[in-house]
Scaffold this motif. Structure first.
Motif, PDB file in Angstrom:
ATOM      1  N   ARG A 151       0.743 -21.033 -36.922  1.00  0.00           N
ATOM      2  CA  ARG A 151       2.400 -20.892 -36.881  1.00  0.00           C
ATOM      3  C   ARG A 151       2.883 -19.850 -37.234  1.00  0.00           C
ATOM      4  O   ARG A 151       3.643 -19.044 -36.585  1.00  0.00           O
ATOM      5  N   ASP A 152       2.581 -19.127 -38.430  1.00  0.00           N
ATOM      6  CA  ASP A 152       2.995 -18.023 -39.075  1.00  0.00           C
ATOM      7  C   ASP A 152       2.270 -16.927 -38.691  1.00  0.00           C
ATOM      8  O   ASP A 152       3.166 -15.633 -38.800  1.00  0.00           O
ATOM      9  N   ASP A 207      -8.950 -32.553 -43.156  1.00  0.00           N
ATOM     10  CA  ASP A 207      -7.364 -32.748 -42.809  1.00  0.00           C
ATOM     11  C   ASP A 207      -6.412 -31.553 -43.182  1.00  0.00           C
ATOM     12  O   ASP A 207      -5.834 -30.788 -42.701  1.00  0.00           O
ATOM     13  N   GLU A 208      -6.891 -31.304 -44.633  1.00  0.00           N
ATOM     14  CA  GLU A 208      -6.003 -30.237 -45.149  1.00  0.00           C
ATOM     15  C   GLU A 208      -6.493 -28.944 -44.716  1.00  0.00           C
ATOM     16  O   GLU A 208      -5.544 -28.183 -44.461  1.00  0.00           O
ATOM     17  N   ALA A 209      -7.849 -28.696 -44.630  1.00  0.00           N
ATOM     18  CA  ALA A 209      -7.960 -27.446 -43.896  1.00  0.00           C
ATOM     19  C   ALA A 209      -7.383 -27.081 -42.522  1.00  0.00           C
ATOM     20  O   ALA A 209      -7.139 -26.145 -42.358  1.00  0.00           O
ATOM     21  N   ARG A 255      -2.345 -34.910 -46.009  1.00  0.00           N
ATOM     22  CA  ARG A 255      -2.414 -33.636 -45.492  1.00  0.00           C
ATOM     23  C   ARG A 255      -2.244 -32.588 -46.537  1.00  0.00           C
ATOM     24  O   ARG A 255      -2.835 -31.530 -46.420  1.00  0.00           O
ATOM     25  N   TYR A 267      -2.057 -24.187 -48.731  1.00  0.00           N
ATOM     26  CA  TYR A 267      -1.939 -22.931 -47.822  1.00  0.00           C
ATOM     27  C   TYR A 267      -0.630 -22.360 -48.876  1.00  0.00           C
ATOM     28  O   TYR A 267      -0.836 -21.056 -48.905  1.00  0.00           O
ATOM     29  N   GLN A 313      -4.837 -28.415 -41.352  1.00  0.00           N
ATOM     30  CA  GLN A 313      -3.309 -28.037 -41.508  1.00  0.00           C
ATOM     31  C   GLN A 313      -3.239 -26.521 -41.878  1.00  0.00           C
ATOM     32  O   GLN A 313      -2.353 -26.238 -41.581  1.00  0.00           O
ATOM     33  N   LEU A 314      -4.029 -26.275 -42.724  1.00  0.00           N
ATOM     34  CA  LEU A 314      -3.779 -24.736 -43.287  1.00  0.00           C
ATOM     35  C   LEU A 314      -4.094 -23.946 -42.060  1.00  0.00           C
ATOM     36  O   LEU A 314      -3.434 -22.843 -41.863  1.00  0.00           O
ATOM     37  N   ILE A 315      -4.886 -24.021 -40.883  1.00  0.00           N
ATOM     38  CA  ILE A 315      -5.390 -23.223 -39.988  1.00  0.00           C
ATOM     39  C   ILE A 315      -4.033 -23.348 -38.877  1.00  0.00           C
ATOM     40  O   ILE A 315      -3.486 -22.270 -38.527  1.00  0.00           O
ATOM     41  N   ARG A 316      -3.366 -24.653 -38.828  1.00  0.00           N
ATOM     42  CA  ARG A 316      -2.193 -24.667 -38.169  1.00  0.00           C
ATOM     43  C   ARG A 316      -1.026 -23.949 -38.608  1.00  0.00           C
ATOM     44  O   ARG A 316      -0.177 -23.204 -38.080  1.00  0.00           O
ATOM     45  N   ASP A 317      -1.042 -24.063 -40.012  1.00  0.00           N
ATOM     46  CA  ASP A 317       0.162 -23.189 -40.621  1.00  0.00           C
ATOM     47  C   ASP A 317      -0.134 -21.634 -40.381  1.00  0.00           C
ATOM     48  O   ASP A 317       0.879 -20.996 -40.099  1.00  0.00           O
ATOM     49  N   ARG A 318      -1.391 -21.339 -40.540  1.00  0.00           N
ATOM     50  CA  ARG A 318      -1.633 -19.925 -40.230  1.00  0.00           C
ATOM     51  C   ARG A 318      -1.269 -19.407 -38.768  1.00  0.00           C
ATOM     52  O   ARG A 318      -0.682 -18.371 -38.486  1.00  0.00           O
ATOM     53  N   TYR A 348     -11.616 -32.566 -47.345  1.00  0.00           N
ATOM     54  CA  TYR A 348     -10.590 -31.631 -47.192  1.00  0.00           C
ATOM     55  C   TYR A 348     -10.570 -31.258 -45.736  1.00  0.00           C
ATOM     56  O   TYR A 348      -9.618 -30.165 -45.308  1.00  0.00           O
ATOM     57  N   TYR A 384     -10.779 -24.179 -50.429  1.00  0.00           N
ATOM     58  CA  TYR A 384     -11.309 -25.672 -50.746  1.00  0.00           C
ATOM     59  C   TYR A 384     -12.688 -25.708 -51.479  1.00  0.00           C
ATOM     60  O   TYR A 384     -12.682 -26.716 -52.392  1.00  0.00           O
TER      61      TYR A 384
END
Lengths: 576, 116
Positions: free
Chosen positions: A34-35, A23-25, B77, B28, A27-32, A21, B50
């Motif tokens: 950003r938002d 990369d996905e995690a 991703r 997300y 990405q989630l941090i980056r999304d947050r 997980y 996760y």
């Protein structure tokens, strides 16, 4: 910054989780990131990440990751112990260093804490109940500070059973008040006792503290030369922390589920205090039940209705205490006072769960008792019945209760004390004092066996021998008071004469040996024992019934005392 | 004996299953949906999210789905998850348990005002 921080924190997770997980995690941090812009949202994000490590890490390690990787099943058969490797990668040096340092630090801190005495603090919301761990901590602390007389306004807690204390040894008169250090000084001089003239026994507990030269009584430390065998300290100058008896007793329930009160039967002042106690604001908030020896189990339902305020004829409920087992003399009217006081206290708070009077006496039907053989089982099993009632009606329901019974049933080491007293009277076969092992009575033992932690209060006077001598230091106590007995001159007094009001002689057992606190309601000069009047007994059905019962129990009728008589000066009155 | 990680069902796992009850979502989106449906009280961090997803996958209560049109790089991703039949049944069962508790709380007047 948060992304870097997360990357570092993420190293704490198992490698398979990171692989699965990572990369996905990220990405989630980056999304947050950003938002969620602005100081507060970023601060919240950092907080979330830190909190998430604490909550998410255990879950991440619990997962097996078998579904995604389809790892081969372990080769070990079911039930055979084996090691399973949680992480496929070796631990880094940094992880080992941090983990090792934290572990050593934790062990060192734990060792340091264990070596420190821990102050007793009642846990908020614990409702005054003491858990087994608290009980152990309390006991350990007492062991470290034997001179402690208790903190705050409460009487010193002292639940250590007598059987757990050191064997007693006493200074001889020749040795003075210092601690005896040889076996010779720990023995009662039987020869000296036998040679002791009767008239020399009188002043051995005088307030002057002068100790006569020889004899058993001389071996007992005087009030002003008290050497406490438990603490090993001279406590002659220590004053007890006395407190108003009612408020102190109510506060005891903050720490104890059960307070045992060893009463002096028929004492008027004692019962006036008990009646005032149950009406004291706060008593009914702390105490669910009062378990009384003077209550016939057959009457429980009637008494329940009576104390709840129902319209029950007094003569109907009167049988509860008049028909008890164990009394030779007609039952004092004081017991009825207490029943009435509980009823009145409950009626002051209608709708609220009131105090329950629990009948602790055997359910005997006197109409069916025709001989001593009929009576014997009830007489024999009074304490067993009482204990059973306490277990089922109090302890099983996690109630707080005041237990009232004759002091002889509750006192620690009472059997040993009486045995010694009888031996002293015969002047032969005296046991060695250092062999007297004081053990809790049956009732306390059984209560402790359930895990409960009782506190023992006993009624006492200012009498310090059986010849009328009193200790004038009691005059300074603002009666009624509750006196904790640990580590002060009151606790070092000989128990038997104080408790019996001078009816029993002084023997080498102190008040502190036998109880946790003393209830002092006034000096011997004012204490009275109250009996029924001639009008209640002479020619009445109850008087005739009491005579019949005495013939069954004793084989002969008993001359009834009437009205109020002094409590301390007539040993022949202590028949129960 | 395997550990029963989902019995009782942790709150985070239940919220994730509830979020997925309307359709498939990626991590997300699940986090945002959970935040919204809990009135902002629950924000799942990556570890909890996760970790719970992995437990639900192992319990076969959710499953990963491919989104047609996603590039390989994007799929790497953004993984999408959806409830399985067993997961939907379990979500309903948990919700019914909560409804029972709610009924009792109402009957005993624990809940007042807006909650009634």
């Amino acid at each position: 910054m948060s992304e870097k921080m997360f990357t570092r924190l993420f190293r704490l997770y198992p490698s398979r989780f990171r692989k699965q997980y990572g990369d996905e995690a990220l990405q989630l941090i980056r999304d947050r990131l950003r938002d969620e812009t602005g100081f507060f949202k970023r601060a919240r994000l950092v907080w979330d990440l830190l909190a998430d490590v604490l909550t998410g890490l255990p879950q991440a390690y619990r997962n097996s990751y078998a579904v995604m990787e389809q790892a081969p099943a372990p080769g070990n058969a079911e039930g055979i112990p084996s090691f399973r490797v949680l992480d496929s990668e070796p631990l880094g040096r940094g992880s080992i260093l941090i983990g090792g340092t934290l572990s050593l630090g934790t062990i060192a801190a734990f060792g340091f804490l264990l070596s420190r005495p821990i102050a007793y603090i009642t846990l908020p919301g614990s409702n005054g109940r003491v858990s087994p761990i608290e009980s152990v901590i309390e006991r350990l602390n007492r062991g470290m500070t034997p001179d402690s007389t208790g903190g705050g306004d409460e009487p010193a807690a002292k639940s250590t059973s007598a059987s757990e204390r050191q064997p007693h040894s006493w200074p001889t008169a020749a040795a003075g008040p210092s601690k005896p250090d040889d076996e010779q000084n720990q023995l009662v001089s039987i020869q000296a006792l036998q040679a002791l003239p009767e008239n020399t026994k009188r002043d051995n507990f005088g307030t002057s503290g002068n100790v006569p030269a020889n004899g058993l009584i001389a071996n007992i430390p005087s009030a002003s030369h008290a050497w406490n065998p438990v603490t090993g300290h001279d406590q002659s100058l220590q004053q007890p922390r006395v407190q108003n008896a009612s408020s102190a007793l109510i506060r005891l329930f903050h720490r104890y589920d059960v307070v045992m009160f060893g009463e002096a039967h028929d004492s008027e002042q004692e019962y006036r205090w008990l009646c005032a106690l149950v009406k004291t604001p706060g008593f009914s908030d702390q105490v669910d039940d009062i378990v009384v020896e003077f209550g016939n189990g057959l009457y429980q339902k009637t008494v329940d209705r009576y104390v709840a305020g129902e319209d029950i004829p007094f003569t109907e409920v009167q049988g509860a205490w008049r028909n008890m087992v164990g009394n030779v003399l007609p039952v004092s009217p004081e017991y009825g006072w207490l029943y009435k006081a509980v009823r009145e206290a409950n009626m002051e708070h209608p709708g609220k769960r009131g105090i329950r009077l629990v009948m602790g006496g055997p359910p005997v039907d006197w109409d069916k008792i025709k001989s001593s053989a009929d009576l014997a089982p009830y007489e024999r099993e009074r304490e067993q019945w009482y204990v059973q009632v306490v277990k089922t009606e109090v302890l099983a329901k996690h109630h707080h209760a005041l237990l009232i019974m004759g002091a002889g049933h509750f006192l620690r080491g009472q059997q040993e004390a009486l045995q010694f007293e009888r031996a002293a009277e015969r002047h032969h076969n005296l046991p060695r004092l250092d062999r007297i092992k004081l053990s809790p009575g049956y009732v306390e033992r059984e209560i402790r066996a359930t895990g409960a932690n009782p506190y023992l209060v006993v009624f006492g006077t200012n009498a310090i021998d059986n010849h009328g001598d009193v200790d004038e230091r009691f005059d300074s106590l603002p009666a009624p008071v509750l006196v904790p007995l640990s580590g002060n001159w009151v606790g070092a007094l000989p128990a038997q004469p104080v408790i019996s009001g001078g009816h029993a002689p002084a023997i080498p057992v102190t008040l502190a040996d036998q109880a946790d606190a003393l209830l002092y309601v006034g000096p011997c000069s004012v204490l009275r024992t109250l009996y029924l009047s001639p009008a209640d007994l002479d020619g009445t059905a109850y008087g005739q019934e009491m005579t019949r019962r005495d013939i069954i129990a004793l084989g002969h009728p008993v001359t009834f005392p009437y009205g109020a008589v002094p409590q301390c000066v007539r040993p022949e009155q202590s028949l129960r | 004996m395997p550990k029963r990680k989902l019995d009782p069902l942790p709150a985070a796992a239940f919220q994730i299953m509830l979020a997925l009850s309307d359709g498939e979502l990626h991590g997300y989106a699940i986090m945002r949906e959970v935040e919204e449906q809990s009135g902002g009280r629950l924000r799942l961090g990556p570890g909890t999210l996760y970790g719970s997803i992995q437990a639900l996958l192992e319990g076969k209560l959710i499953e990963e789905v491919d989104r047609p049109g996603d590039t390989e790089e994007r799929r790497e991703r953004r993984r999408y998850y959806r409830l399985t039949a067993a997961g939907r049944k379990r979500t309903r069962s948990e919700a019914e348990k909560m409804a029972d508790v709610l009924r009792v709380a109402r009957a005993r007047k624990i809940l007042r005002g807006d909650y009634v």
